[in-house]
Design a protein around this motif. Sequence first.
Motif, PDB file in Angstrom:
ATOM      1  N   TYR A   1     -14.141  -7.310 -61.578  1.00 46.50           N
ATOM      2  CA  TYR A   1     -13.506  -7.415 -60.246  1.00 46.50           C
ATOM      3  C   TYR A   1     -14.343  -6.836 -59.123  1.00 46.50           C
ATOM      4  O   TYR A   1     -13.942  -6.872 -57.968  1.00 46.50           O
TER       5      TYR A   1
ATOM      6  N   PRO B   1      -5.776   3.145 -55.753  1.00 45.15           N
ATOM      7  CA  PRO B   1      -4.380   3.178 -56.216  1.00 45.15           C
ATOM      8  C   PRO B   1      -4.219   3.638 -57.662  1.00 45.15           C
ATOM      9  O   PRO B   1      -3.082   3.855 -58.107  1.00 45.15           O
TER      10      PRO B   1
ATOM     11  N   ARG C   1     -10.024   0.169 -51.703  1.00 45.35           N
ATOM     12  CA  ARG C   1      -8.656   0.385 -51.216  1.00 45.35           C
ATOM     13  C   ARG C   1      -7.631  -0.136 -52.202  1.00 45.35           C
ATOM     14  O   ARG C   1      -6.649   0.553 -52.515  1.00 45.35           O
ATOM     15  N   ASP C   2      -7.908  -1.346 -52.743  1.00 49.40           N
ATOM     16  CA  ASP C   2      -6.862  -2.010 -53.526  1.00 49.40           C
ATOM     17  C   ASP C   2      -6.968  -1.724 -55.018  1.00 49.40           C
ATOM     18  O   ASP C   2      -5.953  -1.767 -55.729  1.00 49.40           O
ATOM     19  N   ILE C   3      -8.179  -1.450 -55.543  1.00 51.52           N
ATOM     20  CA  ILE C   3      -8.361  -1.342 -56.989  1.00 51.52           C
ATOM     21  C   ILE C   3      -8.585   0.113 -57.411  1.00 51.52           C
ATOM     22  O   ILE C   3      -7.896   0.632 -58.283  1.00 51.52           O
TER      23      ILE C   3
ATOM     24  N   PHE D   1      -6.014   4.538 -47.142  1.00 50.45           N
ATOM     25  CA  PHE D   1      -7.462   4.542 -47.303  1.00 50.45           C
ATOM     26  C   PHE D   1      -8.124   5.392 -46.208  1.00 50.45           C
ATOM     27  O   PHE D   1      -8.977   6.236 -46.478  1.00 50.45           O
TER      28      PHE D   1
ATOM     29  N   GLU E   1     -12.336  -3.082 -49.347  1.00 54.47           N
ATOM     30  CA  GLU E   1     -11.035  -3.582 -49.798  1.00 54.47           C
ATOM     31  C   GLU E   1     -10.874  -3.355 -51.297  1.00 54.47           C
ATOM     32  O   GLU E   1      -9.774  -3.018 -51.771  1.00 54.47           O
ATOM     33  N   PHE E   2     -12.002  -3.494 -52.082  1.00 53.47           N
ATOM     34  CA  PHE E   2     -11.953  -3.255 -53.521  1.00 53.47           C
ATOM     35  C   PHE E   2     -11.599  -1.792 -53.798  1.00 53.47           C
ATOM     36  O   PHE E   2     -10.767  -1.491 -54.659  1.00 53.47           O
TER      37      PHE E   2
ATOM     38  N   LYS F   1      -1.985  -1.377 -43.995  1.00 55.40           N
ATOM     39  CA  LYS F   1      -2.499  -1.333 -45.363  1.00 55.40           C
ATOM     40  C   LYS F   1      -3.727  -0.442 -45.479  1.00 55.40           C
ATOM     41  O   LYS F   1      -4.114  -0.046 -46.582  1.00 55.40           O
ATOM     42  N   TRP F   2      -4.338  -0.192 -44.379  1.00 63.85           N
ATOM     43  CA  TRP F   2      -5.504   0.694 -44.396  1.00 63.85           C
ATOM     44  C   TRP F   2      -5.117   2.183 -44.229  1.00 63.85           C
ATOM     45  O   TRP F   2      -5.976   3.058 -44.256  1.00 63.85           O
TER      46      TRP F   2
END
Length: 1122
Positions: A82, A153, A148-150, A218, A145-146, A214-215
């Motif tokens: 990913y 979390p 932040r999202d992967i 982060f 974004e990777f 959403k940021w």
Amino acid sequence: MENPDEILKLLSDIDFSDSLDITTEDSLAVLEYFSVNIEKLSDLICEQPAQQLLRKLPFYQSMCGQQVALQDEVLAIEHYDYVPSDGFSELIRATGKELIKQQVQCKSIYEKLHIKTLTQEELYVHIVLPKFECMPSSAQLSHLEFIRDIILPREFQISSVQKALEDELKTLRFIEVEEGLRQCASEFYSPYEEVFKQMCSTAEFPPSPYDEEKWKTFLEIAGLTKDVSIELYLTFARKVEALGSKGITKDVINKSKVLSSYLAEHHGRFQGHLSQIGEIKFVLPHTVRKELIDIHPQLHEGKRLVAYCESLHPKNHHCVWTSCSMFHKSASPSLWEWIPYQDDSSELGIRATPEDVDVTNHLQNICSSFKELQNQNSVSKLCHIIESVMKSIYEHFKKSEINDRMMRQLQDFCTVYIPEEKCMVPASEVVTDIESFQIVEGYVYAIPCALRKFRQVLLGLGASEKAHANLYACVLEKLSKKTQSLKDEDLRTAKKAITLMFEFIEKENEDDSPTLDVPTLYLPDANWRLTDSSQLVFIDNDSFLERVQSLDLQYYLGFEQFPHSNKGPQSHINLLPECYQLKMLSSLVQEFVTDESKLKACPRDLSQKYLDIIRDPDFVSAIVRLVNHTKVSDRKRSLYQTEARTTEEQLRKLEIHEVENLQTELRQNDGSQVPHSEKKKSWMKEHFNAKVYLFIDNDINTEELCAGLTSTIYSLTSEGEISRFHINHLLKSDPETYKEYLDEQSVRTYNYECQLREDYSFPIPGRSIPEDMHWRLDNRFHDFDEWEYVGLEVYDPVVDTDTPDEEGKPEYVYALVKRILSKETLLVRGQYEVALGNGHLETICGSRMYKIKSENTAIVELSQHELPEVKPRDLNTVLKEIRNILTETRRTSTSMEERRRVKKRLYLAWHPDKNIGNEDFCTKVCHYIQSYVTKLEKGQSITEGGDVPADDADSSFFEHMRKRSSHQRSQYQQHQDQRDTSYNRHHSAHPQPEEATRWLRQATYDLRSARDTLQLGRDYNWVSFKALKAAEKAVISAWYNRDARKAQSQWKKGIIKAASRLGNVRLSELVTQLQNVVGDDDRMLFPYRLACPNTPADVYTENTARQACELAERVLNLAEDM
């Protein structure tokens, strides 16, 4: 395919650069084969290391999607599936490291080749983020974004790798604010914090796409500022303070509110820094209600931000709204949670209660404003609120004591609200315990019932516990400022205030607790104007009133205007402290006998009669008895003998002088005469020269004279107030009745023997001094004082004749020195104006005047009574002075009589018979005097030194003087043997026709000489001078025909005065005309009286001289006829 070495050798020799059809699966299959057979591989294959051959195989999957052979440094990435592939080409170039995807089935190869494996977190920590700027923007965003999202979390414990990742993110400049400029997340504020939303600009928040929610997490992990630190808070507070200094706008309000709210929620975080916050003016102020503003505007009109440390809680607004700032109730720490309010308030600097100085200033403000509102009649609608306000202020003062400084600050303000009157009044006008009749409407108030619980507060503000004198003095002061002239209600108020003031002054003086203490005490003048009492004049002598109109004095209205006054005027004035006392008219002006009347006054028959009464031993004893009676009554003890003697001495100081038309005048304290104050009086007493002089008019009647004597004797007897009635009765009674009268009046007896001395009194001036008293005349030369009795030489055959008759006797009369005309170093030349009885005055030379010595010092050792200022006495000194007197007399006087008089007096002064105990010394002096006189008469000079004079220096003159000295010594001795002989001898003055003829004869000679010189046609000034002197001698001749005593004195007065007093108008006119023609003596003799270069010889003409001789001849003829 069982020999992996051969396969590896074979593959390593193939050039795969052109083999584009090898798939990923094929590459993975080859690598998987070798991984399975890794143990079978030899270390060397055809002399080449197996590891080297494996690295050359182009079957490894790069993170950028390519199949590559391995370079020097290779990293294998776990879980690469990913991870975005974007930007890895740039990363590989930038880092110089080959990044390959980790294949699980190829694990053995990785181990064989020592390839390091990285997790996703490690990839970003060590590779991606450090070289983040090398990737394209699109690749950067994909990787963020990777993360932040992967990665972020994931739920796992914080490892060092994840912490390193977060640290890298915090330093990562990934937010692009403009082209080519990127910033870290820590350089931006969280748009989700209200403080930041109010205090920060848009540029200070993360831009798109990071502004999306959403940021949020982060960015916070990356270091976005999400909490308000103490430093930020202080910065924002100061920013609000700066904005608020220009005015409180809606933006300022919002910013202040958000800061206050944040402080309320997070004050616990700011512990230790609250004092700094408390000093910054960022807090919204409390704004008071309009009704309070109607009384006085709020401090800064409530339009300035405040600091906690300088402001108070709004609950105190009644006590400080005009003098101190207050924070808005929404900003009150009392609303905060968790931390006790008092602790935070203390650290913020918030005062629990107002400072006394703030309340004091506030009270001054509202009192000033309320006074203006009262003047505008605008207080009715504010009465309820002002009462509430004042009670709040009193409550504050009730908890804190009012000190002296506060009372001084408030003493001039109306600090007490009187609900019944709907007015504010000074505390000094309020009395807490007062009778109704002591209240003065509008000026003195009782404490209102509603304020009784604040009694101590009002006392502290200056209210009085009881009414007192000062209270009513202040009423008068206020009235003086209110009105120019007292009328109607103001007049009634003033009368009541004055009456009460004096009542309290009297009580306070009795209790020794005076309170009167005002800058100025105001009392009404005669025009009903309130005036400074110390400038008012009380008319204590009505007889002065009309005589002082020219002074324009301001008179007191008078105590008779105040019906409640039960004391006399003087008693009222004496009640006042000295600084407030009215000026007595008699203290501003004093009455004196005019100089002219004094000059003419002298003892005469009437005055001598009463002086004899007063100095009579029986009268003195009677007065002493009265004084003793008063002393016993007052002090419960008898008069001491020394005190009785003092009373007698006081009576001996009295002198009585008569004058025709006695005139008095008023003089101010500086000695200046009050214009138009002259007045004829029957009697007047004055104190001077240590004596009391009673001047009486010639026409005084017995009643008036006794009244004047009574007043004078009363003032002389200082011991108590003896009865004036008794004194007056004694003056009119026979001395034999004194005792009987005093017994009838129950006057206590007192034994006192009068110490009568002859020295106390002299006969009337002009009376002859009896020959048997000539021994009392001091032949030495003296200065004389005004009002001194002296002996005046009228005639002495030794002086006035060339061949004295041995039987001739000198004549002396008593005279009274009235004025000193000139004092000379040579005492014989002094000029005096003396009285010779009946007001006649003469100018006399000092050589003709004699000190009258007391009986005990008349014949004494001269060493105790020498010529003035010679110490010690020795022969040379005495002789030097004698020579000086003789030579100066000879130089300055051409009169033979004067020269003989001087030598006579010198010889008698030093004669041994008149200097008991010093005979030898004086005998030598007398011999020298004879010698000096003889030499001078021969034209010789007398100098210091020389032989002792021979006996042949004697003459008939000195023989005559020796006989006179011996005779006077015998008279003195007889007097000592007969002390009881009466001293007062009265002899009348008389004319001397022989002397008149002598003077007229000399006048004729002078005029003849003048005419002879005139015939020569020269020396016209001397002709004029001789003519004037001839006229002078003719006038004196006329005086000798009338009264020999006055002749010599008239000579010294000048020819015009001497002639005018003879009463012959024609004679007076001729003399005046002659004087006008020739001028005075100096003008005829000395150049200094004329303008340079003229001399008397130049200006006097033949016509002047001839006119002078004619006038002089007519004067001589008139004098001869008289």
